[in-house]
Structure formats: C-alpha cells, structure tokens
Design an enzyme around this catalytic site. Structure first.
Site, PDB file in Angstrom:
ATOM      1  N   MET A  75       0.786  -1.221   0.000  1.00 37.71           N
ATOM      2  CA  MET A  75       0.000   0.000   0.000  1.00 37.71           C
ATOM      3  C   MET A  75       0.824   1.281   0.000  1.00 37.71           C
ATOM      4  O   MET A  75       0.270   2.341   0.216  1.00 37.71           O
ATOM      5  CB  MET A  75      -0.878   0.029   1.234  1.00 37.71           C
ATOM      6  CG  MET A  75      -2.305  -0.194   0.934  1.00 37.71           C
ATOM      7  SD  MET A  75      -3.046  -0.978   2.379  1.00 37.71           S
ATOM      8  CE  MET A  75      -2.080  -2.497   2.522  1.00 37.71           C
ATOM      9  N   PRO A  76       2.155   1.172  -0.201  1.00 38.21           N
ATOM     10  CA  PRO A  76       2.943   2.417  -0.067  1.00 38.21           C
ATOM     11  C   PRO A  76       2.558   3.457  -1.125  1.00 38.21           C
ATOM     12  O   PRO A  76       2.017   3.132  -2.186  1.00 38.21           O
ATOM     13  CB  PRO A  76       4.382   1.949  -0.302  1.00 38.21           C
ATOM     14  CG  PRO A  76       4.370   0.480  -0.091  1.00 38.21           C
ATOM     15  CD  PRO A  76       3.005   0.013  -0.506  1.00 38.21           C
ATOM     16  N   TYR A  77       2.864   4.703  -0.746  1.00 40.95           N
ATOM     17  CA  TYR A  77       2.744   5.821  -1.682  1.00 40.95           C
ATOM     18  C   TYR A  77       4.102   6.508  -1.724  1.00 40.95           C
ATOM     19  O   TYR A  77       4.646   6.869  -0.678  1.00 40.95           O
ATOM     20  CB  TYR A  77       1.672   6.803  -1.195  1.00 40.95           C
ATOM     21  CG  TYR A  77       1.680   8.100  -1.966  1.00 40.95           C
ATOM     22  CD1 TYR A  77       1.084   8.188  -3.220  1.00 40.95           C
ATOM     23  CD2 TYR A  77       2.320   9.226  -1.460  1.00 40.95           C
ATOM     24  CE1 TYR A  77       1.118   9.362  -3.935  1.00 40.95           C
ATOM     25  CE2 TYR A  77       2.346  10.417  -2.170  1.00 40.95           C
ATOM     26  CZ  TYR A  77       1.739  10.476  -3.417  1.00 40.95           C
ATOM     27  OH  TYR A  77       1.785  11.643  -4.140  1.00 40.95           O
TER      28      TYR A  77
ATOM     29  N   VAL B 296       1.759   2.927  -5.134  1.00 42.29           N
ATOM     30  CA  VAL B 296       1.526   4.071  -6.017  1.00 42.29           C
ATOM     31  C   VAL B 296       2.781   4.942  -6.037  1.00 42.29           C
ATOM     32  O   VAL B 296       3.371   5.217  -5.002  1.00 42.29           O
ATOM     33  CB  VAL B 296       0.327   4.898  -5.505  1.00 42.29           C
ATOM     34  CG1 VAL B 296       0.147   6.175  -6.321  1.00 42.29           C
ATOM     35  CG2 VAL B 296      -0.948   4.062  -5.519  1.00 42.29           C
TER      36      VAL B 296
END
Lengths: 67, 67, 67, 67, 67, 67
Positions: F1-3, F41
């Site tokens: 889920m990193p951004y 993302v």
C-alpha cells in the site's frame, strides 16, 4: 492563500521556535508576493532521524559518525 | 487511482470519524470523476497544534486566546 | 483549518468537476469533524499519466494495454 | 537534488530496513537519471493504520477482516 | 537538512520573487534553528486557480466575484 | 500500500526513465518490506529549475554559474 510545509528532523525544536518559523514565513510571503497573512497556512512536520536520509544514509547514521 | 492527503490538527478525531472521511472522499471521487474506489488511497495526517500556523501564529496560541 | 491535497491523473477533469470536489470535501470535513469551511484549503494536482505509477508500471502503459 | 517521500503504514519497519530504502532509492535515482546522491533527500512517513484508507476503508478495518 | 514546500496560486510570480522566497526561507531556518543552508531544499509549486479552493469554492470563482 | 512521491527538476527525463523509476521503487518496497506491488503508487513531480532551491538559491542560478 499560500500553503507552506516545513519538514525538519525531530531534534528538539520548541514551541517558541516553531512560532517564529510560522510568523517568519507568513511575513516573507506577504512581503515578497503580497499574500494575505489571514489565509496563509504553515504546517511543520518533525521527522525521526531514522526516517530522514541524505547522500544515501540516514541522519541517525550520519550523527553517529559525527556529521 | 487518486491519492488524497487530509491534514487536520490532532484534536481527538476518532477511528470512526477517520473511517467516515476515508469513505466519504472515496465516494466523492467516484461520483464526480468516476474514479475507481479500489485504487483510491487516502492518508490522514494529524498535526500538533504547535506545528500548525494560520495568520502568522500557531493554533496553540489561537486556542489560548479563545479562537 | 484542514488542508486537503487531491492528486489525480491529468485526463480532462473540467472546472465544474474540480469545483464539485472542492465543495464536497469541504462539506465532508464540516459534517464529520465540525471543521470551519472558511479556513479549509483544497489543492488539486493533475499528474501526467507518464508520471503516475501503480503496480510497477505507468498509467500510460496500463492505458495502452486497455486497463 | 531529488526529494523522495515514502509513505508506509506504521507496522514495524526497523532502522535497518529504513536505511535500505534510503540507500536503494538514492542509488536508483543516480543510476536512472544520474542524480547526485550527495543532495538526494529521502523522507519516510509511517502512518497509523487507522489513518490510511484504500477502497473506501481503513487498513485497520481491512486487517480485521484478514486482508 | 530541512525541506520546504511552498504552494501558491499561479498568478505571475517571477523568477526574482521566487529567488527571494528561496533565499528568505533558507535564511529563516538558519537563524531560528541553526539549520545548514547548504542542505536546505525549497520547492515552489504554482497551482492553477481552478485547482485551489478555500471556503468551499475555487479561487477562480472567488476572483470572479471580486475577492 | 505504499505511496511514493519523487520530485526532480524538469530537465528532460523521458517516459522510459520514468517507467524505470516506477518499476525500481516498487521492486525496492517489495524486496525490503514485502509490500504488495499491486497497491504501490508512485507519483513523479517535475519542477521548473526556477522553482527549486538549494543552499539559498535557485537551480537556475546555480546552473548559470556552472554548477
């Protein structure tokens, strides 16, 4: 209407110093660009030294080496 | 695929309220721009009142003055 | 006093849609957290599809594959 | 001169892993774009799972459902 | 090592004014927190008035109403 | 889920190089923290050299001096 985000390492900045940053950057934007202080927003983020890197290594590691 | 960052002062928002913000902004982007909820990311930052300024002073100072 | 940053790909959102996002997220923060609309700031960034990646590839590449 | 901000959920990344992220992304920017490591800045933000949403719900809620 | 991001509406700030913002904020951080100017990074984002909202409406709409 | 947000000066990075950054940073997060590539993302911002400062002056000014 400006929005300013200041990121610094978490190394003991106190409330007075933060207030000075908020006042100073708001004044700067008014002086240089005639921005309205009433809607100038400043957010200060303090980041752990493990979580900040420069030159490929963390600030924690640099501090440990005396930099 | 949108990414939304919501910054608020740290003044007691609870998990239910945060969940409502996440659901609400995701729904808004789907309704207005037909964005896919499955890849809509929302990150909420809670900021100490010493670290948030408006009108050249911190929120802490404003709260102390009753604003 | 909230600050909201919405990042979307640059794919033709028009001024009316952006106005709807601004109004919608401001209303959401008032309803959920009782935040003052007068000082709620929303900034929308539109990002080229070459400059946005998910799952390890750019949106441009995904669109070219029909996704 | 690049600036890189990595946001991850706060779920136990340790100092060694963060150092590896800092070194890895700095090396990537040097290799791909010939960016000078000496002025490449990396900031890692760790975000509570209540404060991170995807698909309209928080990571806390997703973890509770086994996702 | 600070990183500062200044967001303003795109309304004609020129290179001299931007240079003055960069110099001013770097000096402020040195004076208040003794931060090293050599590694202080400032990034200015100019945002279209359609993409900036306050009080639930875009700057474009506010300007059209004479605000 | 990193951004991940990568900010670089706008000096001619092409689509292939951007794709390499997106793939590289996604792979790095999977390798170091076991993050799921499907929801990683990456957003790349290219910033005009007038709008990027280091050491108290803009990149434009530094380039003009041969740095």
């Amino acid at each position: 209407m400006p929005y300013v985000n200041i990121k610094i390492t978490r190394e003991g900045a106190n409330a007075e110093q933060k207030a000075e940053l908020i006042a100073g950057v708001t004044e700067l934007l008014q002086r240089v660009l005639n921005k309205n202080p009433a809607t100038t927003v400043v957010v200060i983020d303090e980041v752990d030294t493990d979580n900040w890197g420069i030159a490929g290594e963390s600030i924690t590691a640099r501090r440990a080496r005396g930099q």
